[in-house]
Design an enzyme around this catalytic site. Structure first.
Site, PDB file in Angstrom:
ATOM      1  CE  LYS A  11      -3.921  -2.270   2.290  1.00 44.60           C
ATOM      2  NZ  LYS A  11      -4.990  -2.109   3.319  1.00 44.60           N
ATOM      3  CE1 TYR A  51      -9.319  -2.732   0.394  1.00 42.61           C
ATOM      4  CE2 TYR A  51      -8.413  -0.970  -0.953  1.00 42.61           C
ATOM      5  CZ  TYR A  51      -8.230  -2.050  -0.100  1.00 42.61           C
ATOM      6  OH  TYR A  51      -6.958  -2.449   0.246  1.00 42.61           O
ATOM      7  CG  ASN A 114      -3.673  -2.220   6.760  1.00 43.01           C
ATOM      8  OD1 ASN A 114      -3.563  -1.871   5.600  1.00 43.01           O
ATOM      9  ND2 ASN A 114      -4.694  -2.938   7.201  1.00 43.01           N
ATOM     10  CG  HIS A 117      -5.254  -6.267  -0.385  1.00 33.98           C
ATOM     11  ND1 HIS A 117      -6.472  -6.160   0.235  1.00 33.98           N
ATOM     12  CD2 HIS A 117      -5.399  -7.207  -1.351  1.00 33.98           C
ATOM     13  CE1 HIS A 117      -7.334  -6.988  -0.352  1.00 33.98           C
ATOM     14  NE2 HIS A 117      -6.705  -7.636  -1.319  1.00 33.98           N
ATOM     15  CD  GLU A 128      -9.014  -8.872  -3.636  1.00 31.64           C
ATOM     16  OE1 GLU A 128      -7.880  -9.306  -3.323  1.00 31.64           O
ATOM     17  OE2 GLU A 128      -9.885  -8.582  -2.790  1.00 31.64           O
TER      18      GLU A 128
HETATM   19  N1  UDP Z   1      -9.720  -0.346   7.324  1.00 28.01           N
HETATM   20  C1  UDP Z   1      -9.766   0.838   8.040  1.00 28.01           C
HETATM   21  N2  UDP Z   1     -10.469   0.865   9.235  1.00 28.01           N
HETATM   22  C2  UDP Z   1     -11.129  -0.228   9.709  1.00 28.01           C
HETATM   23  C3  UDP Z   1     -11.079  -1.426   8.966  1.00 28.01           C
HETATM   24  C4  UDP Z   1     -10.376  -1.448   7.784  1.00 28.01           C
HETATM   25  O1  UDP Z   1      -9.195   1.830   7.631  1.00 28.01           O
HETATM   26  O2  UDP Z   1     -11.741  -0.147  10.774  1.00 28.01           O
HETATM   27  C5  UDP Z   1      -8.974  -0.390   6.051  1.00 28.01           C
HETATM   28  C6  UDP Z   1      -7.629  -1.096   6.187  1.00 28.01           C
HETATM   29  O3  UDP Z   1      -6.708  -0.467   5.298  1.00 28.01           O
HETATM   30  C7  UDP Z   1      -7.962  -2.500   5.734  1.00 28.01           C
HETATM   31  C8  UDP Z   1      -8.955  -2.219   4.607  1.00 28.01           C
HETATM   32  O4  UDP Z   1      -9.725  -1.115   5.076  1.00 28.01           O
HETATM   33  O5  UDP Z   1      -6.814  -3.205   5.302  1.00 28.01           O
HETATM   34  C9  UDP Z   1      -9.868  -3.366   4.272  1.00 28.01           C
HETATM   35  O6  UDP Z   1     -10.521  -3.812   5.461  1.00 28.01           O
HETATM   36  P1  UDP Z   1     -10.649  -5.356   5.775  1.00 28.01           P
HETATM   37  O7  UDP Z   1     -11.570  -5.485   6.939  1.00 28.01           O
HETATM   38  O8  UDP Z   1     -10.987  -6.096   4.534  1.00 28.01           O
HETATM   39  O9  UDP Z   1      -9.184  -5.739   6.290  1.00 28.01           O
HETATM   40  P2  UDP Z   1      -8.039  -6.637   5.617  1.00 28.01           P
HETATM   41  O10 UDP Z   1      -8.720  -7.731   4.848  1.00 28.01           O
HETATM   42  O11 UDP Z   1      -7.218  -5.725   4.745  1.00 28.01           O
HETATM   43  O12 UDP Z   1      -7.223  -7.163   6.777  1.00 28.01           O
HETATM   44 MG    MG Z   2     -10.213  -7.678   3.438  1.00 28.11          MG
END
Ligand code: UDP
Ligand code: MG
Length: 139
Positions: A11, A51, A114, A117, A128
């Site tokens: 990212k 997303y 974070n 992905h 994806e």
């Molecule tokens: N995210 C965020 N706040 C939250 C949850 C998710 O900003 O409370 C962002 C974060 O960058 C995350 C992405 O949205 O990686 C997608 O969320 P997901 O729950 O799918 O998490 P992931 O699969 O990436 O662990």
């Molecule tokens: Mg996810």
């Protein structure tokens, strides 16, 4: 478990911080083979599409802003049990909860920014991968 594929992005936070090389090295060291790779910048529209499943969530606007704020690295990875093993390698969504040694523990700044992905299912890995690499060479 059969050899299969997952999709990842490094990212914008991790790209800006200069972690592309270290993260790709960690990915290789964990046994993943890189089968497609591209440095690119997502438009806001592309980030919204990628997303879309989160479009009703409170963090969606921030997430789209962040993911289109600078270059990312998109990649398709191959390994036995790729999807689950890559989710283990990246660690919990919130780096504060990510296990030591995981990519998010090592490189992520916050829940939003974070670093990495990883697809959450074989079906989404395919969707994806096709989103990013429909016209690119794969091997
Ligand atoms: N995210 C965020 N706040 C939250 C949850 C998710 O900003 O409370 C962002 C974060 O960058 C995350 C992405 O949205 O990686 C997608 O969320 P997901 O729950 O799918 O998490 P992931 O699969 O990436 O662990
Ligand atoms: Mg996810």
């Amino acid at each position: 478990m059969a050899t299969n594929r997952t999709f990842t992005m490094i990212k914008p936070d991790a790209v800006k911080a200069g972690h592309i090389g270290a993260i790709l090295n960690d990915i290789n060291a964990a046994g993943f083979r890189i089968v497609s790779l591209e440095l690119k910048q997502l438009t806001r529209r592309q980030a919204e599409q990628f997303y879309a499943v989160h479009s009703e969530r409170g963090f969606f606007g921030e997430l789209v802003d962040f993911m289109s704020s600078g270059p990312i690295v998109a990649a398709i990875l191959e390994k036995e049990n790729a999807v689950a093993d890559f989710r283990t390698l990246i660690g919990a969504t919130n780096p504060a909860n990510a296990a030591p040694g995981t990519l998010r523990a090592k490189y992520a700044k916050s829940m939003g920014e974070n670093a990495v992905h990883g697809s959450d299912s074989d079906e989404n890995a395919k969707i994806e991968s096709d989103f990013h690499f429909a016209t690119s060479v794969q091997f």
